[in-house]
Design a protein around this motif. Structure first.
Motif, PDB file in Angstrom:
ATOM      1  N   HIS A 120      -1.501  38.899   9.782  1.00 51.65           N
ATOM      2  CA  HIS A 120      -2.604  38.823  10.734  1.00 51.65           C
ATOM      3  C   HIS A 120      -2.883  37.374  11.145  1.00 51.65           C
ATOM      4  CE1 HIS A 120      -5.906  40.585  12.929  1.00 51.65           C
ATOM      5  NE2 HIS A 120      -6.693  39.614  12.498  1.00 51.65           N
ATOM      6  N   ARG A 121      -2.763  36.447  10.233  1.00 52.55           N
ATOM      7  CA  ARG A 121      -2.912  35.033  10.597  1.00 52.55           C
ATOM      8  C   ARG A 121      -1.820  34.615  11.573  1.00 52.55           C
ATOM      9  NH1 ARG A 121      -4.383  32.360   4.622  1.00 52.55           N
ATOM     10  NH2 ARG A 121      -6.388  33.467   4.379  1.00 52.55           N
ATOM     11  N   LEU A 122      -0.625  35.124  11.358  1.00 48.47           N
ATOM     12  CA  LEU A 122       0.475  34.853  12.281  1.00 48.47           C
ATOM     13  C   LEU A 122       0.177  35.444  13.654  1.00 48.47           C
ATOM     14  CD1 LEU A 122       3.386  33.680  12.477  1.00 48.47           C
ATOM     15  CD2 LEU A 122       4.218  35.960  11.852  1.00 48.47           C
ATOM     16  N   HIS A 123      -0.381  36.648  13.681  1.00 47.99           N
ATOM     17  CA  HIS A 123      -0.764  37.303  14.934  1.00 47.99           C
ATOM     18  C   HIS A 123      -1.741  36.447  15.729  1.00 47.99           C
ATOM     19  CE1 HIS A 123      -2.536  40.225  17.684  1.00 47.99           C
ATOM     20  NE2 HIS A 123      -3.710  40.108  17.079  1.00 47.99           N
ATOM     21  N   HIS A 124      -2.736  35.882  15.067  1.00 53.77           N
ATOM     22  CA  HIS A 124      -3.710  35.057  15.775  1.00 53.77           C
ATOM     23  C   HIS A 124      -3.107  33.735  16.252  1.00 53.77           C
ATOM     24  CE1 HIS A 124      -7.831  36.787  15.660  1.00 53.77           C
ATOM     25  NE2 HIS A 124      -7.236  37.630  14.812  1.00 53.77           N
ATOM     26  N   LYS A 125      -2.241  33.158  15.457  1.00 55.72           N
ATOM     27  CA  LYS A 125      -1.671  31.855  15.825  1.00 55.72           C
ATOM     28  C   LYS A 125      -0.711  31.978  16.998  1.00 55.72           C
ATOM     29  CE  LYS A 125       0.544  27.759  13.854  1.00 55.72           C
ATOM     30  NZ  LYS A 125       1.064  27.127  12.606  1.00 55.72           N
ATOM     31  N   TYR A 126       0.059  33.076  17.060  1.00 55.79           N
ATOM     32  CA  TYR A 126       1.076  33.246  18.103  1.00 55.79           C
ATOM     33  C   TYR A 126       0.851  34.556  18.870  1.00 55.79           C
ATOM     34  CZ  TYR A 126       3.476  29.525  15.572  1.00 55.79           C
ATOM     35  OH  TYR A 126       3.799  28.337  14.966  1.00 55.79           O
ATOM     36  N   CYS A 127      -0.397  34.855  19.176  1.00 58.41           N
ATOM     37  CA  CYS A 127      -0.754  36.143  19.752  1.00 58.41           C
ATOM     38  C   CYS A 127       0.040  36.473  21.012  1.00 58.41           C
ATOM     39  CB  CYS A 127      -2.258  36.161  20.059  1.00 58.41           C
ATOM     40  SG  CYS A 127      -2.861  37.773  20.597  1.00 58.41           S
ATOM     41  N   ASP A 128       0.639  37.691  21.020  1.00 59.19           N
ATOM     42  CA  ASP A 128       1.347  38.234  22.186  1.00 59.19           C
ATOM     43  C   ASP A 128       2.565  37.420  22.578  1.00 59.19           C
ATOM     44  OD1 ASP A 128      -0.588  40.281  22.344  1.00 59.19           O
ATOM     45  OD2 ASP A 128      -1.931  38.929  23.415  1.00 59.19           O
ATOM     46  N   THR A 129       3.203  36.797  21.601  1.00 58.74           N
ATOM     47  CA  THR A 129       4.479  36.114  21.806  1.00 58.74           C
ATOM     48  C   THR A 129       5.512  36.734  20.870  1.00 58.74           C
ATOM     49  OG1 THR A 129       4.202  34.416  20.088  1.00 58.74           O
ATOM     50  CG2 THR A 129       3.208  33.976  22.243  1.00 58.74           C
ATOM     51  N   ASP A 130       6.746  36.225  20.925  1.00 55.75           N
ATOM     52  CA  ASP A 130       7.794  36.733  20.047  1.00 55.75           C
ATOM     53  C   ASP A 130       7.463  36.549  18.576  1.00 55.75           C
ATOM     54  OD1 ASP A 130       9.527  37.767  21.899  1.00 55.75           O
ATOM     55  OD2 ASP A 130      10.629  35.904  22.184  1.00 55.75           O
ATOM     56  N   ALA A 131       6.594  35.596  18.245  1.00 59.48           N
ATOM     57  CA  ALA A 131       6.247  35.332  16.851  1.00 59.48           C
ATOM     58  C   ALA A 131       5.074  36.188  16.370  1.00 59.48           C
ATOM     59  CB  ALA A 131       5.920  33.853  16.658  1.00 59.48           C
ATOM     60  N   ASP A 132       4.530  37.016  17.233  1.00 54.75           N
ATOM     61  CA  ASP A 132       3.443  37.925  16.874  1.00 54.75           C
ATOM     62  C   ASP A 132       4.063  39.194  16.275  1.00 54.75           C
ATOM     63  OD1 ASP A 132       1.357  39.709  16.742  1.00 54.75           O
ATOM     64  OD2 ASP A 132       0.593  39.296  18.748  1.00 54.75           O
ATOM     65  N   PRO A 133       3.756  39.523  15.017  1.00 50.68           N
ATOM     66  CA  PRO A 133       4.397  40.701  14.404  1.00 50.68           C
ATOM     67  C   PRO A 133       4.180  41.979  15.200  1.00 50.68           C
ATOM     68  CG  PRO A 133       3.209  39.423  12.758  1.00 50.68           C
ATOM     69  CD  PRO A 133       2.845  38.845  14.096  1.00 50.68           C
TER      70      PRO A 133
END
Length: 345
Positions: A120-133
């Motif tokens: 979820h922290r990754l989701h917020h940092k890279y939201c709606d990009t390839d790095a968003d789970p």
């Protein structure tokens, strides 16, 4: 931890230099299906309709009420626990509340809290990009459940190592859940919710098992709606340039997690909702209750002035709750929880 760092097994980091990602930066990828996950999800979603049929024809009313109570507890384990407490550290909890939330979260069985919060922290940092789970740029199905049925792409794997999760790995309650994941999840999510109706009021194994699978499948899909529906449909009164939106229906079924445009703009607010708004926000009621008991403390929130200023500067002009009406005062907004909250600097 520094922004450009890679995480080791203890959640600590070493330096790397990833390129910047801006949404919706997407690459063509070939999804590798995880057939074990696919089998589990197919079984749960085939068993759930049978559970609905049984609830209307055979299951005892005590089992249905019990299932609803377990649903609420499991959902709070995700919303008040994995999300607001451990992913965003929007408030602090004493050990008894941490244990309660860990057990509630185990009823929801959505991987360990450590992995949930790190993703979820990754989701917020890279939201709606390839790095968003659970990248909503790839469509409703992918962000809802497809990301769990396919292997994580290389950007998610690479950027996931840059997320500081040392606080999660160092928490003894979360360590316990992760270390004993199989027995804890089996007991909390499947065995006890099935056994209690059987041995307390005489429900049959078949009825109790499928009623619980129905409850569990609803828990899963309700949580998934935050990643999918709340990133597609709704107003964006705080930042019109991002996918996350305010979705009343998602807020209703997720106990207050659908104020998603606000949440992505102010992720540290323990309410995940604007101006002390408690409408449809059962999770906030839960946290407020334990604040009065002294088990939750250091609640973080955002001042009304900052919220209004951000809405005026970057919002879409939509007003879902009436807080922008000139004849409504702060007292009318009933944000008394601000009195024992702490504003993020």
């Amino acid at each position: 931890m520094a922004p450009n760092s890679i995480q080791n097994d203890e959640g600590l980091g070493v330096e790397v230099q990833p390129e910047n990602l801006t949404p919706p930066k997407l690459t063509q990828i070939r999804h590798k299906i995880l057939y074990v996950n696919l089998t589990y999800f197919l079984y749960w979603h085939l068993a759930a309709p049978y559970g609905i049929y049984l609830c209307f024809t055979s299951v005892k009313w005590e089992t249905i009420i019990f299932g609803f109570v377990v649903f609420l507890a499991a959902e709070l384990g995700v919303t008040a626990g994995a999300h607001r407490l451990w992913s965003h550290k929007s408030y602090k909890a004493k050990r008894p509340l941490e244990i309660i939330l860990m057990l509630f979260n185990s009823m929801a069985f959505q991987n360990s809290i450590i992995h949930w919060a790190r993703d979820h922290r990754l989701h917020h940092k890279y939201c709606d990009t390839d790095a968003d789970p659970y990248n909503a740029s790839r469509g409703f199905f992918y962000s809802h459940v497809g990301w769990l049925l396919t292997k994580k792409n290389k950007e998610v794997l690479k950027r996931g190592k840059t997320i500081d999760a040392s606080d999660l790995f160092n928490n003894p309650v979360l360590q316990f859940q992760k270390k004993y994941a199989i027995p804890v999840f089996a007991l909390c999510c499947f065995i006890l919710p099935t056994a209690i109706p059987m041995y307390v009021w005489g429900e049959t194994l078949n009825y109790s098992w499928h009623a619980n699978l129905l409850r569990y499948t609803i828990n899963l899909n309700v949580t998934f709606l935050v990643n999918s529906a709340a990133h597609i449909w709704g107003y964006r009164p705080y930042d019109k340039s991002i996918y996350p939106a305010q979705n009343v229906y998602v807020s209703l079924v997720t106990l207050g997690e659908g104020f998603h445009n606000y949440h992505h703009v102010f992720p540290w607010d323990y309410k995940t909702a604007e101006l002390g708004n408690n409408k449809l926000n059962v999770t906030t009621w839960f946290i407020n209750f334990f604040t009065k008991l002294g088990w939750a403390y250091d609640l973080k929130t955002v001042s009304n002035e900052i919220v209004r200023a951000r809405a005026m500067r970057t919002g879409d002009g939509k007003d879902l709750w009436g807080w922008n009406d000139k004849d409504i005062t702060d007292m009318d907004m009933e944000h008394t929880d601000i009195l024992y909250s702490k504003t993020e600097d």
